[in-house]
Scaffold this motif. Sequence first.
Motif, PDB file in Angstrom:
ATOM      1  N   VAL A 206       0.832  -1.200   0.000  1.00  0.00           N
ATOM      2  CA  VAL A 206       0.000   0.000   0.000  1.00  0.00           C
ATOM      3  C   VAL A 206       0.868   1.253   0.000  1.00  0.00           C
ATOM      4  O   VAL A 206       2.028   1.243   0.416  1.00  0.00           O
ATOM      5  N   SER A 207       0.260   2.348  -0.461  1.00  0.00           N
ATOM      6  CA  SER A 207       0.913   3.646  -0.470  1.00  0.00           C
ATOM      7  C   SER A 207       0.798   4.290   0.901  1.00  0.00           C
ATOM      8  O   SER A 207       0.163   3.748   1.817  1.00  0.00           O
ATOM      9  N   ALA A 208       1.367   5.473   1.039  1.00  0.00           N
ATOM     10  CA  ALA A 208       1.265   6.208   2.301  1.00  0.00           C
ATOM     11  C   ALA A 208      -0.174   6.578   2.610  1.00  0.00           C
ATOM     12  O   ALA A 208      -0.529   6.820   3.766  1.00  0.00           O
ATOM     13  N   ALA A 209      -1.029   6.609   1.570  1.00  0.00           N
ATOM     14  CA  ALA A 209      -2.444   6.910   1.769  1.00  0.00           C
ATOM     15  C   ALA A 209      -3.265   5.662   2.062  1.00  0.00           C
ATOM     16  O   ALA A 209      -4.473   5.742   2.259  1.00  0.00           O
ATOM     17  N   GLY A 210      -2.606   4.502   2.075  1.00  0.00           N
ATOM     18  CA  GLY A 210      -3.310   3.255   2.354  1.00  0.00           C
ATOM     19  C   GLY A 210      -3.997   2.658   1.149  1.00  0.00           C
ATOM     20  O   GLY A 210      -4.845   1.772   1.281  1.00  0.00           O
ATOM     21  N   THR A 211      -3.621   3.125  -0.058  1.00  0.00           N
ATOM     22  CA  THR A 211      -4.237   2.625  -1.283  1.00  0.00           C
ATOM     23  C   THR A 211      -3.252   1.750  -2.055  1.00  0.00           C
ATOM     24  O   THR A 211      -2.059   1.724  -1.754  1.00  0.00           O
ATOM     25  N   ARG A 212      -3.755   1.055  -3.067  1.00  0.00           N
ATOM     26  CA  ARG A 212      -2.892   0.201  -3.883  1.00  0.00           C
ATOM     27  C   ARG A 212      -1.878   1.056  -4.634  1.00  0.00           C
ATOM     28  O   ARG A 212      -2.173   2.165  -5.064  1.00  0.00           O
ATOM     29  N   LEU A 213      -0.682   0.532  -4.804  1.00  0.00           N
ATOM     30  CA  LEU A 213       0.372   1.264  -5.491  1.00  0.00           C
ATOM     31  C   LEU A 213       0.040   1.450  -6.970  1.00  0.00           C
ATOM     32  O   LEU A 213      -0.609   0.600  -7.581  1.00  0.00           O
ATOM     33  N   LEU A 214       0.515   2.548  -7.529  1.00  0.00           N
ATOM     34  CA  LEU A 214       0.391   2.814  -8.960  1.00  0.00           C
ATOM     35  C   LEU A 214       1.732   2.553  -9.630  1.00  0.00           C
ATOM     36  O   LEU A 214       2.786   2.927  -9.109  1.00  0.00           O
ATOM     37  N   TYR A 215       1.691   1.917 -10.800  1.00  0.00           N
ATOM     38  CA  TYR A 215       2.936   1.564 -11.483  1.00  0.00           C
ATOM     39  C   TYR A 215       3.780   2.791 -11.769  1.00  0.00           C
ATOM     40  O   TYR A 215       5.006   2.776 -11.587  1.00  0.00           O
ATOM     41  N   CYS A 216       3.156   3.880 -12.226  1.00  0.00           N
ATOM     42  CA  CYS A 216       3.936   5.070 -12.584  1.00  0.00           C
ATOM     43  C   CYS A 216       4.679   5.624 -11.368  1.00  0.00           C
ATOM     44  O   CYS A 216       5.837   6.059 -11.480  1.00  0.00           O
ATOM     45  N   ASN A 217       4.041   5.581 -10.196  1.00  0.00           N
ATOM     46  CA  ASN A 217       4.705   6.078  -8.985  1.00  0.00           C
ATOM     47  C   ASN A 217       5.858   5.166  -8.575  1.00  0.00           C
ATOM     48  O   ASN A 217       6.920   5.643  -8.151  1.00  0.00           O
ATOM     49  N   VAL A 218       5.646   3.857  -8.683  1.00  0.00           N
ATOM     50  CA  VAL A 218       6.712   2.906  -8.362  1.00  0.00           C
ATOM     51  C   VAL A 218       7.895   3.109  -9.312  1.00  0.00           C
ATOM     52  O   VAL A 218       9.064   3.116  -8.903  1.00  0.00           O
ATOM     53  N   HIS A 219       7.582   3.284 -10.580  1.00  0.00           N
ATOM     54  CA  HIS A 219       8.617   3.490 -11.592  1.00  0.00           C
ATOM     55  C   HIS A 219       9.438   4.739 -11.288  1.00  0.00           C
ATOM     56  O   HIS A 219      10.681   4.716 -11.325  1.00  0.00           O
ATOM     57  N   ASN A 220       8.766   5.838 -10.979  1.00  0.00           N
ATOM     58  CA  ASN A 220       9.477   7.086 -10.688  1.00  0.00           C
ATOM     59  C   ASN A 220      10.317   6.977  -9.419  1.00  0.00           C
ATOM     60  O   ASN A 220      11.456   7.474  -9.365  1.00  0.00           O
ATOM     61  N   THR A 221       9.768   6.331  -8.387  1.00  0.00           N
ATOM     62  CA  THR A 221      10.518   6.158  -7.143  1.00  0.00           C
ATOM     63  C   THR A 221      11.756   5.307  -7.371  1.00  0.00           C
ATOM     64  O   THR A 221      12.835   5.597  -6.841  1.00  0.00           O
ATOM     65  N   PHE A 222      11.620   4.263  -8.187  1.00  0.00           N
ATOM     66  CA  PHE A 222      12.761   3.388  -8.459  1.00  0.00           C
ATOM     67  C   PHE A 222      13.895   4.167  -9.106  1.00  0.00           C
ATOM     68  O   PHE A 222      15.069   3.979  -8.751  1.00  0.00           O
TER      69      PHE A 222
END
Length: 309
Positions: A206-222
């Motif tokens: 889950v994200s910091a908001a408690g929701t399912r992760l988004l691929y684009c956010n995971v990609h950018n964080t990586f």
Amino acid sequence: MTGQLRNALADYLALRRALGYRLDRPEKLLTQFLAHLECTGQDVVTVRGAVEWAQLPRNGAPNWWGYRLSVVRGFATYLHALDPDHEVPAAELLPQRPQRATPYLYSQADIAALMAAASSLRTPLRRATVATLIGLLAVTGMRVGEAIALDRADIDLASGRLLVRYGQFGKTRELWLHPTTVGALKRYQRLRDRAAPPTDTAAFFVSAAGTRLLYCNVHNTFHRLVKLAGLTPRSTSCRPRIHDLRHSFTVHAMIDAYTAGQDGQIRLTLLSTWLGHVDPANTYGYLSASPELMTVAGQRLEAHLAGRP
């Protein structure tokens, strides 16, 4: 007319998905395309309008323009069959030139550095989520989308079983986890249950908001972590990508098999099933550009030939 196009898009996506396609990115792009038609007052798909939209942004790469137009072309072909007023852009317009990336094979030290770099993220939950996700991808070879799609019920930490429900072409498969992996997932689960905001999501990660992760956010964080870990491109076509964790898993599994004197073909067959490949030939593509693997395979071949009469 715009409402009809949106209804047609929903029918088109449903038809393609029934054939086994995921279409997450095409759906997003086609939704943007219809919004563009609305803004420009167009109620049918024309070649001129499709090319105009495909070449956005103006400073984009030609291959990206070609991909955008190919997405529209598939939808336009469907629309044209229903209404000949819709035009289908020719394949020669904005052609794509495939550029296969060279896999960036991560060492164990590289993976440890990426996970350590996650400590720079803002909250304990986000740090734990990203580090655990990277670790799981590295030791299972899962696709990023498969890991993001995991629900709580998909991971049986008591037995060490993980169920992948959204594999290629909708295939489902089971993976069995090493005890150390199970331990890491248990630690993450405890932290997530304490720190995540209460939501109704069934997602495991889950994200910091408690929701399912988004691929684009995971990609950018990586990519942020890649810079912090000091990983640099090895060539213009070999840059650190999150998908290359899957390539690295496959190559290291084959190296381990050869080093242990096991049958490489049997290991490759097992890997194909483990990775969720529909065609075993797809697994062979994961083994390219690995000098380490080629060296071990060459040594095995030399030993085999030396033992012949």
